[in-house]
Design an enzyme around this catalytic site. Structure first.
Site, mmCIF file in Angstrom:
data_model
loop_
_atom_site.group_PDB
_atom_site.id
_atom_site.type_symbol
_atom_site.label_atom_id
_atom_site.label_comp_id
_atom_site.label_asym_id
_atom_site.label_seq_id
_atom_site.Cartn_x
_atom_site.Cartn_y
_atom_site.Cartn_z
ATOM 1 N N ALA A 65 1.975 -2.908 7.418
ATOM 2 C CA ALA A 65 2.446 -1.537 7.574
ATOM 3 C C ALA A 65 3.313 -1.427 8.818
ATOM 4 C CB ALA A 65 1.255 -0.587 7.674
ATOM 5 N N GLY A 104 -1.080 -4.030 4.937
ATOM 6 C CA GLY A 104 -0.596 -3.205 3.830
ATOM 7 C C GLY A 104 0.219 -3.993 2.831
ATOM 8 N N GLU A 107 -2.311 -5.454 0.616
ATOM 9 C CA GLU A 107 -2.910 -4.357 -0.164
ATOM 10 C C GLU A 107 -1.970 -3.910 -1.281
ATOM 11 O OE1 GLU A 107 -5.924 -1.783 2.426
ATOM 12 O OE2 GLU A 107 -3.953 -1.918 3.391
ATOM 13 N N GLU A 127 -6.125 -5.933 9.961
ATOM 14 C CA GLU A 127 -6.279 -4.605 10.564
ATOM 15 C C GLU A 127 -7.377 -4.523 11.603
ATOM 16 O OE1 GLU A 127 -4.262 -3.793 6.588
ATOM 17 O OE2 GLU A 127 -5.740 -5.188 7.387
#
Length: 703
Positions: A65, A104, A107, A127
């Site tokens: 991210a 992310g 994910e 994370e």
């Protein structure tokens, strides 16, 4: 078709290939999310398309991210909105992975129907290292693909796995060619269509969850095995709780809601703010700022180390590990033999633990030359002195190095405290002299303070930072001054700790307070581990401190069976009544009335003394930024990462609160706590340490 500045798609053999090109790492920023979402929507309505391949240009797949968006108002579409769009696609979606698929990025890949990867790819959910958890379904989808135990290991450690392991565990469906990812991904998607393979969403997979339901002790044992590693951190426990939800009776959507609630709680917590600060601080510290462009390259391919003691041998190992030849010099044959034997034992230990193979050990030992002749350093590009911590000794060594080293060679001192400019004055090349302060044990500790003087040439500094990076260390550029950054603050901390002992605290009370704050060990455990006799001289000792007296009694720390603590054969510490008697007698002789001291006072006096000294260091320009000070203490002294470093911790308190606490301590304990001028200015200006860049008195050191 070009969607936006970072997104395009085209059709090949009825397969839509969506390409993201958002350097440097294709982070899932708002433009990337918006472009990918629009492309997926367009493709759903295109009758000429049967399936979708998502890939990235540049060196990596989505590497995570956009961290800069954390804590800010959301920009649509969110990652979860994008995931829903991909997961709900009526047309098969294949994620084509190269480089890294992290956070992310992974994910997002896990909502694709299939994942293909090049063999060199690496995948993970890091994370937890930012004090958060995978908040877009990672804690729910990863266990469904790789199993619960594997997911626990990956998510709570934040570690990456290679493509082979990802394929074996079920995270990746097939491996492609390194140079043929695009073509192979298209072929895989074509196969999915031709063989009419069913579109099974990861969220609907249950078999690996069901296998874990019969293991009642799985989560209990995992927590127990990782108690030490997780101590003080909030995020690992939250990750475990989320993975427990995956095997509970909750529906997938209910578990997602709880995962998001825990994610939001962690994002707003000071630990996540601290760990995000650390993430950026470490990267900033490694950068060379304020140097002229076009510096000439100064490659370092041969290294010489002067002094075969513990530090010299440890420093040598760093370069051997990086396949750099090392000439190890000592004046005495027996000292040289001990040094080489210690290096060999360290490598043999690594081999016995499976961390190194015999061939690698033999190669590294083959790169080592041991000699008593200083003339043998003549071909070295970098010479590092690691001898006794006395100015006259070091200056004499540098006179000899200046004569023996080739013109243009860099001369470095591993001194912990001494003035590098005074050392450099013994040479004809002060512009090629700097400090390289390794931390003990040198082959393990990551930090190196790279000490720049007013004379150090920019190209020399650049070469030193480059070689520090090459050997896998974290270099922090600091200015020249007593103790530089780390040890100068340690000196302030030690002075307060020693004073607390005289006033009424015990060594174990001080250590327990620091341990509770998050340090891996306390002040006096650390001293005992390092050795109380480091820097102590029996010939000149005059019982001037408790440490002097303990050394005079033969209590040199763990290695002698006693220091501030008593130690058994396994080096387990127990409180030492004899030491308390020494402390009480010394305090009485000094006219100090002992009293009960609370843990809060111990923490405030020790840590605020450090912060105050850090402020002076910053104000003097010895450190470039407050975050550099934080990195030194995080990487070199065990400051807990989830507290961000001493200056970040002080910013959480606020400048006014720090100033008021120091003023109160000054009234009770003297001018050692007089607030630094920088802190006074920060209060007046309403600023914080993160706003301070460089200092004043020694700005020239970084100009």
């Amino acid at each position: 078709m070009q969607i936006n500045a970072v997104t395009s798609w085209e059709v090949e053999r009825r397969i839509a290939v969506v390409t993201i090109d958002s350097p440097p790492v294709n982070a899932l920023s708002a433009p990337v999310r918006q472009g990918l979402a629009k492309a997926i929507r367009q493709i759903q309505d295109d009758g000429a398309v049967d399936a979708v391949v998502v890939l990235c240009k540049g060196r990596t797949f989505f590497a995570g991210a956009d961290i800069t968006e954390l804590g800010k108002p959301p920009v649509e579409p969110s990652l979860r909105d994008l995931q829903l769009l991909v997961e709900s696609s009526a047309k098969p979606v294949v994620a084509a992975i190269h480089g890294t698929a992290l956070g992310g990025g992974l994910e997002l890949a896990m909502v694709a129907h299939w994942r293909v990867a090049v063999p060199s790819a690496r995948l993970g959910l890091p994370e937890v290292k930012l004090g958060i958890l995978p908040g877009a379904g990672g804690t729910q989808r990863l266990p469904r693909l790789v199993g619960v135990r594997k997911a626990l290991e990956m998510i709570t450690s934040g570690s990456q796995i290679g493509a082979d392991e990802a394929h074996a565990s079920g995270l990746v469906d097939t491996l492609t060619g390194e140079e043929t990812l695009r073509a192979d991904a298209i072929a895989f998607a074509r196969k999915v269509i031709d063989e009419r393979l069913p579109l099974i969403k990861v969220r609907d997979r249950r078999e690996k969850l069901d296998a874990a339901r019969g293991d009642a002790a799985l989560f209990v044992d995992f927590r127990k095995a990782n108690t030490k590693a997780f101590r003080g951190f909030k995020a690992p426990e939250a990750c475990i709780q989320c993975i427990e939800m995956a095997v509970s009776t909750l529906t997938f959507d209910e578990a997602l809601l709880r995962e998001r609630a825990l994610f939001d709680e962690l994002v707003s917590d000071s630990q996540s703010a601290a760990l995000r600060h650390v993430f950026f601080a470490e990267r900033e510290a490694a950068k060379l700022r304020d140097l002229p462009a076009g510096l000439p390259a100064m490659p370092i391919e041969k290294v010489a180390i002067i002094g075969a003691g513990t530090m010299g041998g440890g420093i040598a190992m760093n370069f051997l590990d990086a396949d750099l030849p090392v000439t190890l010099v000592d004046t005495k044959e027996e000292a040289l033999a001990r040094g080489v034997a210690a290096i060999r034992r360290n490598y043999e230990g690594a081999v016995s633990k499976g961390k190194l193979d015999q061939a690698a050990m033999s190669r590294r030992m083959g790169l080592l030359i041991a000699t008593t002749d200083i003339a043998d350093i003549g071909t070295a590009d970098l010479v590092i002195e690691a001898v006794f911590e006395l100015m006259e000794v070091k200056q004499e060594v540098f006179r000899k190095l200046d004569a023996a080293a080739r013109p243009g060679a860099i001369l470095a001192s591993n001194t912990s405290y001494l003035d590098i400019e005074a050392i450099a004055s013994a040479t004809s090349r002060p512009d090629h002299v700097l400090g390289l302060h390794f931390f003990s044990p040198a082959h393990i500790m990551k930090l190196v303070e790279v000490v720049r003087t007013r004379q150090t040439a920019p190209a020399v500094l650049a070469a030193a930072m480059a070689v520090v990076k090459r050997i896998g260390k974290l270099g922090v550029t600091v200015g020249n001054g007593f103790g530089f950054v780390g040890n100068r603050m340690l000196f302030a901390r030690s002075a307060q700790a020693d004073q607390l002992l005289l006033e009424g605290a015990t060594p174990w009370a001080v250590d327990e307070a620091l341990y509770a704050f998050g340090f891996p060990m306390g002040q006096y455990q650390m001293r005992d581990l390092a050795g109380l006799d480091v820097g102590w001289n029996r010939a000149t000792s005059q019982s001037a401190t408790v440490r002097d007296i303990l050394n005079e009694m033969g209590r040199h720390g763990q290695k002698s069976g006693g220091g501030y603590y008593d130690y058994d054969a396994s080096r387990r510490p127990t409180p030492a009544p004899l030491v308390m008697q020494v402390i009480e007698d010394f305090a009485k002789a000094q006219g100090i009335a002992r009293r009960a001291i609370a843990e809060d006072e111990i923490v405030d006096r020790i840590l605020l003394a450090m912060v105050n000294e850090g402020a002076r260091i910053l104000d003097e320009g010895i450190a470039r930024t407050a975050s550099d000070i934080d990195v030194v203490w995080l990487a070199g002294y065990g400051w807990p990462r989830y507290r961000g470093g001493p200056m970040f911790w002080a910013d959480l308190l606020g400048a006014a609160a720090v100033r008021d606490k120091l003023t109160a301590l000054q009234a009770r304990h003297g001018d050692a706590f007089a607030p630094s001028p920088l802190i006074e200015r920060m209060v007046a200006e309403g600023s914080s340490f993160k706003d301070v860049v460089a200092g004043h008195a020694r700005m020239a050191a970084f100009a």
